[in-house]
Scaffold this active site. Sequence first.
Site, PDB file in Angstrom:
ATOM      1  N   TYR A 144      15.318 -13.380 -44.305  1.00 13.43           N
ATOM      2  CA  TYR A 144      16.420 -12.481 -43.941  1.00 13.43           C
ATOM      3  C   TYR A 144      16.882 -11.628 -45.126  1.00 13.43           C
ATOM      4  CZ  TYR A 144      20.813 -10.780 -41.991  1.00 13.43           C
ATOM      5  OH  TYR A 144      21.842  -9.971 -41.581  1.00 13.43           O
ATOM      6  N   LYS A 199      16.452  -7.480 -45.770  1.00 12.30           N
ATOM      7  CA  LYS A 199      17.564  -6.550 -46.028  1.00 12.30           C
ATOM      8  C   LYS A 199      17.415  -5.869 -47.401  1.00 12.30           C
ATOM      9  CE  LYS A 199      19.627  -7.145 -42.038  1.00 12.30           C
ATOM     10  NZ  LYS A 199      19.652  -6.078 -41.023  1.00 12.30           N
ATOM     11  N   ASN A 250      20.095  -0.677 -36.159  1.00  8.07           N
ATOM     12  CA  ASN A 250      21.013  -1.809 -36.285  1.00  8.07           C
ATOM     13  C   ASN A 250      20.430  -3.137 -35.797  1.00  8.07           C
ATOM     14  OD1 ASN A 250      23.832  -3.152 -36.249  1.00  8.07           O
ATOM     15  ND2 ASN A 250      23.120  -3.285 -34.126  1.00  8.07           N
TER      16      ASN A 250
END
Length: 247
Positions: free
Chosen positions: A155, A159, A90
């Site tokens: 970013y 992902k 996470n």
Amino acid sequence: MLNGKVAIVTGGTRGIGFEIVRTYLANGAKVVLFGSRQETVEKALAKLKEENSGWEVEGKFPKLTDAAEVERAVLEVKEKFGRIDILVNNAGISQSTPLYNYTAEEFDKVIDLNVKAVFYAILPAAKIMKEQGGGCIINTSSMVSISGQPAGVGYPASKFAVNGLTISLARELGKDNIRVNAVAPGVTKTDMVVALPEETVKAISARIPLQRAGEPEEVANAFLYLASDLASYVTGEILSVDGASKA
Ligand code: NAD
């Protein structure tokens, strides 16, 4: 829902990760949270113990971008608890720098934590899971892994990579009874979002079909479902928890 299971949660000291830890503990799991600093790890543990002194929770702070340190920490969890049933990757950092101001160092920093560290934790954990007959890996993706974002390209790139790892490893590790999934949150009320001006939060919320940002608890519930036996036939899934933001 997780009675007797052993879980590792990275980035478990605050925000979404902390709620995942709480939810797992409340559902009977033993949890080792990984944070970045001893001080924040101790603070998170004290908060959890205050809520329920019976919860079995420990903390570690390996440098997640150092493969050897991560391997050592994962092996220590296996030594202490005898198994690792759930690994939640996470920990993550976000980025919104426009391309023309971007530096190679900034890009590396995002990829190192959001992608490489995920791989570093999976490597030793998957071997342990295979040996014990199965396990479950859940990665934190983001809605930007589907829609991209208008600035801070590192970013969303990171992902998208998390989704690639998730879907590919689900295919590779299925034969070892290891399920691999990801949760893709939308705008969630962690420190990052709470610190924004009220007007900004209102403007963001107005664009979300459910008309509000998500609560960390709502995201943690998806991690609970995916870790539980209710999801025994679910693998290779990127589960959106975003109020239909990307629709
Ligand atoms: P947060 O900043 O509140 O928490 C991030 C966690 O990652 C913290 O526990 C922190 O200790 C850890 N971390 C950060 N840098 C680290 C490092 N170098 N080494 C080790 N640990 C480190 O953020 P959050 O909103 O709870 O985000 C958690 C995850 O959810 C991230 O992967 C993020 O990309 C993702 N996410 C968040 C949102 C949102 O709106 N909050 C939306 C989509 C996805």
